[in-house]
Design a protein around this motif. Structure first.
Motif, short mmCIF file in Angstrom:
data_model
loop_
_atom_site.label_atom_id
_atom_site.label_comp_id
_atom_site.label_asym_id
_atom_site.label_seq_id
_atom_site.Cartn_x
_atom_site.Cartn_y
_atom_site.Cartn_z
N THR A 51 25.79 43.93 38.62
CA THR A 51 26.78 42.88 38.28
C THR A 51 27.85 42.82 39.37
N GLU A 52 28.29 43.99 39.80
CA GLU A 52 29.36 44.00 40.80
C GLU A 52 28.85 43.49 42.15
N LYS A 53 27.57 43.77 42.45
CA LYS A 53 27.02 43.23 43.70
C LYS A 53 27.00 41.71 43.64
N VAL A 54 26.54 41.16 42.50
CA VAL A 54 26.39 39.71 42.41
C VAL A 54 27.75 39.02 42.46
N TRP A 55 28.72 39.52 41.68
CA TRP A 55 29.97 38.78 41.55
C TRP A 55 31.10 39.27 42.45
N GLY A 56 30.91 40.45 43.03
CA GLY A 56 31.90 40.95 43.97
C GLY A 56 33.22 41.34 43.33
#
Ligand SMILES: Cc1cc2nc3c(=O)[nH]c(=O)nc-3n(C[C@H](O)[C@H](O)[C@H](O)COP(=O)(O)OP(=O)(O)OC[C@H]3O[C@@H](n4cnc5c(N)ncnc54)[C@H](O)[C@@H]3O)c2cc1C
Lengths: 110, 626
Positions: B164-169
């Protein structure tokens, strides 16, 4: 503005009604069967000796005859007992269902 | 009849200008041409398809992120099939999660997951799950808490956090719980109960239920093939698709859009029209209006944010690299978020079956370190990361290319909704302008919803009155649809409820089932049952006592008298009949109340379980939607 209720709300707010006839029928059949089986069970077990030395079958169940005129601990008695049990169960069940529905109607002002 | 043909003639004179040749813009042009209306599609890029394009690099084709074609909207499905015919392949889905050198099937398969995690880890996961059920985080306001409360903190940490953090930064602690809750918003408890009740009946076994999760459609040469075909069809029907046409200025007059200035090959062209449909990002649309909109509106447009995306495609000199369509990379050691193996989407995506084309996906912000890296550095990074994961031997990588896609994801942050509402309000004064599509409406839509908004926009031009903003973007795709094509997919019915007109007939008969389910699971009124059982049992003892009194005898009712061992004070007498009534009422009351309480409790528990498992199963493919 009217707001459509969610499924959860609908379920949470819904109050069940009882089908008085079905409830009566179920209780009738159950009570009838209990008397029928209990009577025949005593018949299968056979007679027991009373304090006076007489052979008797099911002296306690026999007491039902005080209410169920014609009932005795015998096979034909078990059928009469079934009919009485069925009648009383049906009346009680239907009465419970009918009363319950009336009370629900009053309480929820339907 | 006359007025119908008059309105048809009126429509024929309309010239519709469409901004953007992505799925939404091209669908609008296609629907218009079916109605015999001319349109001009303006596309700033040199290819059609927008985010759903297929890039061709030396004969190797790849998407901007693999594009599955799956929908519950019948009209969209019909259009796809109409366009693609035999080239619309049905593909089985295989995807896994890569985490710490291990592959986990996704959606999860329990034995595989337990085996991959190891016994110790599995026990910890179960314990953390139990903890989350006993002591959930309160308030459940952020994404991390929402997921942890449902799956346990440990499982969240393993499978949701990094990706999730990779996708949304942004850290999961800063993402609103609402975003995850959207997933279950459309969930119908009654539907879940119905499924739970009907599921195991053998009579339903022959109903083929196929899940949208396990398979999907895909054009033989990628999604671009679909949109190229649509573009060819509309141009052959007297409409125009102008490529390399960047919309520069949108002139608005009193209550409508008048014309558009477009930059084509360095020259400004003036395009006039009677109706305008825009699928370009709202932010840009507002910036290009002339006269300039009020400050508040420009400010709202500037508040809209996007997440950008780049794909590094690598050509590998190896026949089979891995069997998946795609792999989610949850491994924090590498920056890539997902790998596509396009040959597994369709064998025709590669010109040489001895080779493989992988698409390595990186989520970024325009202008950040990844975005500004040179293509060569990006290819080297991708090569290195594949080696770290042990997926490919770097010596087998023959060639590579990079495609950057700005504004791939509209961001749903805390300010976007207010901003969109301000813009909607302002634009509503222009009665010949309609916004459609993904960035066109700043909605996190898949192709089908983008297309549906375009279809409804065309219906509006033809005289309809559809509210495009009501097309539900939070619809869940993973739900099961019945194989029987004659049955209208459930969510389209939901959708149609929000529309003034219903394009496709709605299946009948749902209300009855709903009502039955409600009555089956409705709670029993405890007090009512207690009172009625109490009254009937009290009455029974009363009548029995009176009967014995009436019968009389030397000793009245010696056996019924035994009741006084429980009902202290009871006797076979008039007074005793009332005492017996009181006791018996009390016991009947207690019994009736307890019966109703337990029945409601157990039913409630059953409903809770069904709801939870429906929630979990709707979460089964959550990662697909991150
Ligand atoms: C990584 C990723 C994976 C995805 N996977 C799937 C999937 O599996 N299945 C699925 O159905 N959907 C998927 N989608 C979503 C899908 O790509 C979009 O829903 C769809 O492309 C939106 O179509 P659209 O026409 O609204 O917008 P776009 O595709 O963005 O098209 C808009 C067009 O407008 C043009 N434009 C912009 N500004 C101007 C201007 N000033 N002048 C002229 N033209 C302009 C753009 O160049 C573009 O061509 C995915 C998206 C991403 C990012």
């Amino acid at each position: 503005m009217t707001k459509t209720r969610s499924d959860e709300e609908k379920l949470l707010q819904a109050v069940a009604f009882l089908n008085a006839k079905v409830l009566g029928l179920i209780l009738g059949i159950l009570l009838g069967l209990v008397i029928f089986i209990a009577t025949n069970w005593l018949l299968i077990k056979g007679p027991q000796v009373s304090e006076s030395g007489r052979q008797i079958v099911g002296p306690h169940l026999q007491l039902l005859s005080q209410f169920f005129i014609g009932y005795k601990v015998s096979f034909s008695g078990s059928i009469i007992g079934f009919l009485y049990g069925f009648a009383i169960g049906t009346i009680s069940g239907s009465l419970i269902g009918w009363l319950y529905n009336r009370i629900v109607n009053i309480r929820h002002r339907l | 009849m006359e007025s119908e043909s008059a309105s048809l003639n009126n429509n024929k004179h309309k010239k519709v200008v469409i901004i953007g040749a992505g799925p939404a813009g091209l669908t609008a042009a296609y629907e218009l041409s079916k109605e015999g209306l001319r349109s001009v599609v303006l596309e700033k890029d040199s290819v059609v398809g927008g985010i759903s394009r297929t890039v061709n690099y030396k004969g190797y084709r790849f998407d901007i992120g693999g594009h599955r074609f799956f929908t519950k909207v019948r009209v969209v499905e019909d259009m796809w099939e109409e366009i693609m015919g035999d080239d619309f392949l049905e593909r089985k889905r295989l995807s896994r999660i890569y985490y710490k050198n291990t592959f986990f099937y996704y959606p999860f398969r329990l034995p595989n997951a337990l085996w991959g995690l190891g016994i110790g880890n599995s026990i910890m996961i179960v314990l953390s799950y139990i903890k989350s059920q006993l002591f959930p985080f309160k308030p459940e306001d952020t994404f991390d808490k929402w997921v942890s409360n449902r799956f346990g903190k440990r499982l969240y940490g393993l499978f949701f956090k990094t990706y999730t953090e990779k996708v949304w930064g942004i850290p999961c602690e800063e993402i609103s719980a609402e975003w995850a809750a959207q997933r279950i918003k459309g969930l119908s408890l009654l539907e879940a109960l119905k499924n739970a009740l009907i599921q195991e009946r053998p009579s339903n076994k022959d109903r083929v239920v196929k899940t949208l999760i396990d398979s999907f459609h895909y054009p033989r040469l990628g999604p671009g093939m679909m949109w190229e075909k649509v573009s060819d069809t509309v141009t052959s029907e007297n409409s125009e698709v102008i490529l390399n046409a960047d919309v520069e200025i949108i002139y608005t007059g009193s209550g409508k859009v008048d014309k558009i200035d477009v930059l084509v090959e360095g020259k400004i062209q003036e395009i006039e029209g009677s109706e305008f449909i825009s699928s370009m990002p709202i932010r840009e649309l507002i910036q290009k209006l002339e006269p300039k909109p009020p400050k508040e509106v420009s400010h709202a447009a500037d508040m809209l944010k996007y997440r950008d995306f780049l794909t590094v495609s690598l050509i590998i000199n190896k026949k089979d690299v891995f069997p998946d369509n795609w792999i989610y990379i949850h491994d924090p050691r590498v920056k890539m978020g997902r790998i596509q193996n396009f040959k597994n989407w369709s064998p025709d995506m590669v010109p040489d079956q001895e080779k493989t084309c992988l698409g390595l996906e990186y989520f970024c912000f325009e202008g950040d370190g990844l975005w500004t890296m040179s293509d060569r550095d990006l290819i080297n990074l991708a090569r290195k990361e594949l080696e770290i994961m042990g997926l490919v031997d770097a010596r087998e990588i023959e060639d590579g290319s990079v495609v950057r896609m700005p504004k791939a994801y509209p961001v749903y942050d805390s300010t976007y909704l207010d901003a969109v509402n301000i813009i909607r309000d302002f634009l509503s004064q222009f009665r010949n302008l309609q916004l459609v599509g993904r960035n066109g409406m700043h909605k996190y839509n898949n192709q089908d919803h983008s297309m549906l908004t375009a279809m409804l926009a065309v219906k509006n031009i033809l005289g309809g009155n559809y509210d495009l903003w009501k097309v539900n973007a939070d619809q869940e795709y993973h739900e099961e649809v019945l194989g029987d094509k004659s049955i209208e997919p459930k969510d389209y019915k939901e959708l149609s409820k929000t529309q003034p007109l219903v394009p496709v007939a709605v299946a009948q008969g749902e209300g009855g089932v709903e009502q039955t389910i409600i009555s089956v699971f409705a709670g029993i009124d405890k007090l009512a049952l207690a009172l009625s059982v109490g009254a009937v049992s009290g009455g029974a003892i009363f009548i029995a006592t009176i009967l014995l009194i009436l019968k009389g005898g030397s000793v009245v009712g010696p056996n019924l008298l035994l009741l006084n061992q429980y009902f202290i004070g009871y006797s076979v007498s008039i007074e005793g009949a009332f005492i017996g009534l009181g006791y018996s009422f009390l016991w009947g009351f207690i019994f009736g109340w307890l019966f109703a309480y337990l029945r409601n409790l157990l039913t409630g528990f059953y409903v809770y379980r069904v709801k939870k498992s429906a929630e979990l199963s709707s979460f089964r493919d959550f990662i697909d939607y991150i």
